[in-house]
Scaffold this motif. Structure first.
Motif, mmCIF file in Angstrom:
data_model
loop_
_atom_site.group_PDB
_atom_site.id
_atom_site.type_symbol
_atom_site.label_atom_id
_atom_site.label_comp_id
_atom_site.label_asym_id
_atom_site.label_seq_id
_atom_site.Cartn_x
_atom_site.Cartn_y
_atom_site.Cartn_z
ATOM 1 N N ILE A 1 -7.693 7.362 -39.759
ATOM 2 C CA ILE A 1 -8.531 6.567 -38.841
ATOM 3 C C ILE A 1 -9.201 7.483 -37.817
ATOM 4 O O ILE A 1 -10.329 7.258 -37.409
ATOM 5 C CB ILE A 1 -7.673 5.491 -38.134
ATOM 6 C CG1 ILE A 1 -7.209 4.442 -39.138
ATOM 7 C CG2 ILE A 1 -8.464 4.826 -37.003
ATOM 8 C CD1 ILE A 1 -6.241 3.426 -38.572
ATOM 9 N N ASP B 1 -20.339 3.758 -42.329
ATOM 10 C CA ASP B 1 -18.899 3.973 -42.191
ATOM 11 C C ASP B 1 -18.362 4.900 -43.270
ATOM 12 O O ASP B 1 -17.585 5.808 -43.004
ATOM 13 C CB ASP B 1 -18.166 2.628 -42.328
ATOM 14 C CG ASP B 1 -17.698 2.127 -40.976
ATOM 15 O OD1 ASP B 1 -18.214 2.640 -39.965
ATOM 16 O OD2 ASP B 1 -16.835 1.225 -40.945
ATOM 17 N N ASP C 1 -13.862 1.129 -31.531
ATOM 18 C CA ASP C 1 -13.612 0.727 -32.912
ATOM 19 C C ASP C 1 -12.359 1.400 -33.452
ATOM 20 O O ASP C 1 -11.546 0.783 -34.133
ATOM 21 C CB ASP C 1 -14.825 1.130 -33.751
ATOM 22 C CG ASP C 1 -15.210 0.050 -34.722
ATOM 23 O OD1 ASP C 1 -15.092 -1.128 -34.331
ATOM 24 O OD2 ASP C 1 -15.606 0.389 -35.851
ATOM 25 N N ARG D 1 -9.299 -0.120 -32.022
ATOM 26 C CA ARG D 1 -9.042 -1.400 -32.664
ATOM 27 C C ARG D 1 -8.333 -1.197 -34.008
ATOM 28 O O ARG D 1 -7.374 -1.888 -34.333
ATOM 29 C CB ARG D 1 -10.369 -2.146 -32.860
ATOM 30 C CG ARG D 1 -10.252 -3.598 -32.499
ATOM 31 C CD ARG D 1 -11.576 -4.293 -32.307
ATOM 32 N NE ARG D 1 -11.819 -4.539 -30.904
ATOM 33 C CZ ARG D 1 -12.919 -4.171 -30.264
ATOM 34 N NH1 ARG D 1 -13.870 -3.530 -30.912
ATOM 35 N NH2 ARG D 1 -13.058 -4.446 -28.999
ATOM 36 N N LYS D 2 -8.823 -0.225 -34.762
ATOM 37 C CA LYS D 2 -8.214 0.027 -36.076
ATOM 38 C C LYS D 2 -6.780 0.530 -35.915
ATOM 39 O O LYS D 2 -5.897 0.154 -36.689
ATOM 40 C CB LYS D 2 -9.043 1.052 -36.848
ATOM 41 C CG LYS D 2 -10.282 0.428 -37.464
ATOM 42 C CD LYS D 2 -11.016 1.415 -38.356
ATOM 43 C CE LYS D 2 -12.365 0.852 -38.763
ATOM 44 N NZ LYS D 2 -13.403 1.879 -38.778
ATOM 45 N N GLU E 1 -4.508 -2.324 -35.072
ATOM 46 C CA GLU E 1 -4.218 -3.148 -36.247
ATOM 47 C C GLU E 1 -3.165 -2.475 -37.120
ATOM 48 O O GLU E 1 -2.206 -3.094 -37.558
ATOM 49 C CB GLU E 1 -5.509 -3.360 -37.027
ATOM 50 C CG GLU E 1 -5.447 -4.525 -37.992
ATOM 51 C CD GLU E 1 -6.755 -4.666 -38.753
ATOM 52 O OE1 GLU E 1 -6.702 -4.807 -39.977
ATOM 53 O OE2 GLU E 1 -7.819 -4.604 -38.095
#
Ligand code: SF4
Ligand code: SF4
Ligand code: SF4
Lengths: 510, 188
Positions: free
Chosen positions: B40, A438, B77, B80-81, B84
């Motif tokens: 993000i 990541d 993913d 999702r971020k 949030e």
């Protein structure tokens, strides 16, 4: 010389059956020259080494095959004389089971050395010597494979050299045998390392299960006030750097700090002997000692050339080198299952255990965590393994990091004691991998963002410059001419419009 | 009485001017929420979200003009971020904007390339090197895999190659198999 016996015991750790004696009954052995040597270009932490020879080229023993690419990298040398046959991807000892770039060397059987160039370290400048060591290919031979020259070159003043001779993991005996058979070289190497570090004294930290090695070393340093031995109890993982420093000195290296900030540097015994061989004999890093143990008929330690097929060693030790056998590289606590026995010996390979399948596959069911906290008691780093497990298995990586996931040394003590048979370390490795990848993706994205911003700026600038040029050109043409040009253009436009209108009208009329 | 009023007045003036000054001096460049959204987004700059790049999409999300599920390179993913961050419900990726693909990079077949420079003009991150009439090549490390260079190429000499798993990018997998724990290994 003195033997210090006050020790500072760390929390946790385990006392396991060490299974060491089986591989120490016979002296270190050599095997006959293999048919081919396979040398992965990355056998160290850091960047892949850069190939410096051509395919088909004849090379001599000790000749440079690939040089270190940058500072954090290590060179690869020819372990014997012969012909460079190929550079291609081959299976390497790596938990992924994926192939990587390797040089294949076909030995000519003559084993002819290049001209060896020992270094007169007492005469030349320390920095000079360290620079030469960066070409030696020496990396941490305890298994960490961090390039050694980087550890010699540091900004902090080092007072004490800690020699890691603990060898705490069950089954592994290569350092023990090395100390028994090459004790003189080790002590000379320690003196050399003291000089290179500019340190005053050295302490050899060794577990009490190696009486023979201790006796030999003690005899050699009888009259040397600068080198001492500290015998530590056999508690796994006493050989972990921070644990050993604590055992010996009582100093806790704080989170995020290095031992050099406390005036200490640590080297493994095999690494020190490699340094000795390079400086005194002019021999680069081309061999190591490896323990072949487990289910083989005659467990033994071997002095092998890097690149030797592991299967040759297994066969020599009387093992079944069938491809479906299970072999663990490293110890049973921290090691991993090898993808196959058809991999070469590398700088990192300190021990290979011929394991029965039962040693790797778990037959006992994995049960839920009962929060007994046995793992926390066993953790030598004072972490909360049950919490780390909970956050790792549920992909809550940020929380796992907050619980100091990256302080975990993957020693496996927690998994060892867990009554629910949870393979805890596997979860930590998984979580660490995910977090690291990541981070890497984020770094890449940052670079892409920057480059995109830069490009947009550039386009904007070019646009402005173009507009400015046009304006300048306009200003340069005299106002008379300008109005003439404009008039002409206007005329052309009105004419065109007229045409369109008429055409439109005629179309409608059609 | 008067002094206290004066003191309060003075303090009010002082603090006011400090605040005023600092709001000029420490002016935040850009909109923090846009930057948060942008951080993000994967920065592939591919335009699949129907905006000309990640930043414009981030701006649109911040303004409430775009939904959070329009970026295929960001994957589930990423959605999702974003959910949030924006405090909204997660929703699956909108397929209209394309499917999730493994990360790839562009490779130019250098024998076919005619050096027309059209790909260079299309690349959002200046990852292509070359000059007019000379063969072009892609800087692998900088390529985001946006595919924007594919359509302009008149001789179709650019291919997308999925990044293979290798010893460097390999990750430890989620433990699904029954792996013997350390105790059983040692005591065996
Ligand atoms: S030892 Fe195992 S069961 Fe006990 S708390 Fe730790 S993880 Fe849970
Ligand atoms: S593996 Fe990590 S968490 Fe488990 S005992 Fe060792 S250091 Fe602690
Ligand atoms: S779809 Fe492409 S341009 Fe849009 S946000 Fe995602 S990566 Fe950026």
């Amino acid at each position: 010389m003195n033997i210090i016996d006050t020790i500072f015991k760390f929390n946790g750790g385990i006392k396991a059956d060490t299974k060491k004696s089986v591989s120490t009954v016979r002296p270190i052995k050599k095997i006959k020259m293999p048919k081919q040597l396979i040398l992965p270009l990355r056998q160290h932490v850091g960047k892949v080494a850069k190939l410096k020879v051509n395919i088909g080229e004849k090379v001599l023993k000790g000749q440079l095959l690939a040089e270190a690419d940058g500072n954090v990298s290590a060179a690869i040398h020819a372990p014997t004389s012969g012909t460079v046959a190929s550079l291609e991807k081959q299976l390497i000892p790596h938990p992924s089971g994926l192939p990587d770039y390797c040089v294949t060397l076909i030995p000519d059987g003559k084993d002819t050395w290049v001209e060896k160039k020992p270094i007169n370290w007492k005469k030349i400048d320390r920095k000079e010597t360290i620079k030469k060591i960066s070409e030696s290919g020496i990396v941490g031979l305890g298994g960490a494979t961090f390039p050694t020259h980087l550890k010699l070159n540091n900004n902090n003043e080092v007072k004490t050299l800690i020699v890691n001779a603990a060898e705490c993991e069950p089954y592994i005996t290569c350092d023990d045998m090395l100390m028994r058979e090459k004790s003189a070289e080790l002590i000379e190497g320690i003196r050399l390392a003291l000089h290179l570090l500019g340190a005053q004294n050295a302490i050899i930290g060794i577990e009490d299960n190696k009486p023979e090695a201790i006796e030999k070393l003690a005899l050699l340093i009888k009259n040397d006030a600068n080198i001492s031995i500290k015998i530590v109890p056999t508690i796994y993982p006493s050989g972990d750097a921070k644990r050993l420093i604590y055992l010996i000195t009582g100093i806790q290296i704080a989170k995020g700090k290095r031992s050099t900030e406390y005036g200490m540097q640590m080297f493994n015994v095999a690494t020190i002997i490699a340094l000795y061989k390079f400086i005194h004999c002019g021999e680069p890093s081309i061999t190591r000692i490896i323990t072949i143990t487990g289910k083989v008929r005659t467990p033994n330690n071997y002095e092998v050339l890097f690149g030797t097929p592991l299967s040759d060693l297994i066969i020599d030790a009387g093992g079944k080198a069938s491809q479906n056998g299970s072999f663990i590289m490293g110890g049973p606590m921290m090691g991993y299952k090898l993808p196959s026995v058809n991999v070469p010996v590398t700088k990192a390979m300190n021990c290979v255990i011929d394991a029965e399948p039962e040693m790797i596959e778990n037959n006992n069911p994995v049960l839920p965590c009962i929060r007994c906290a046995k793992c926390a008691e066993a953790c030598p780093v004072n972490l909360q393994p049950q919490e780390l497990f909970w956050f790792s298995q549920s992909n809550q990586f940020e929380k796992a990091e907050n619980y100091n996931l990256f302080d975990c040394i993957e020693c496996g003590c927690c998994s060892y004691v867990c009554p629910s048979n949870i393979p805890l370390v596997q979860y930590y490795r998984y979580a660490k991998s995910e977090i690291i990848s990541d981070r890497y993706a984020k770094e890449e994205a940052d670079i892409a963002r920057e480059r995109n911003d830069f490009r947009l700026e550039r386009l904007q600038r070019e646009k402005e410059e173009r507009a400015k040029k046009i304006a300048e050109r306009k200003a340069n043409t005299s106002s008379d001419e300008k109005s003439k040009v404009i008039d002409e253009k206007r005329k052309a436009i009105t004419e065109a419009l007229e045409r369109v209108k008429q055409e439109g009208v005629s179309e409608k009329n059609d | 009485m008067l002094t206290s009023v004066l003191v309060v007045l003075f303090l009010a003036l002082l603090i006011g001017s400090i605040l005023g000054f600092s709001s000029i001096k420490f002016k935040v460049d850009g909109d923090p929420i846009i930057d948060k959204i942008d951080s993000i987004l994967p920065q592939t700059q591919c335009g699949q979200c129907s905006y000309p790049g990640c930043k414009p999409y981030a701006t649109a999300i911040a303004k409430g003009e775009a939904d959070i599920n329009q970026c295929p390179p960001g994957g589930e993913d990423g959605v999702r971020k974003l959910a949030e961050l924006m405090g909204v419900e997660y929703k699956p990726l909108n397929e209209e904007h394309g499917a999730i693909k493994p990360k790839s990079i562009a490779i130019i077949d250098e024998d076919t390339c005619i050096g027309c420079t059209l790909c260079i003009q299309a690349c959002p991150v200046d990852a292509i090197l070359g000059s007019a009439k000379h063969m072009h090549t892609i800087i692998e490390k900088e390529c985001t895999g946006c595919e924007l260079c594919l359509p302009p190429c008149p001789v179709d000499c650019i291919d997308m190659i999925a990044i293979q798993e290798n010893t460097e990018n390999w990750k430890w997998k989620y433990p699904v198999f029954n792996i013997k724990n350390q105790k059983q290994r040692v005591s065996h």
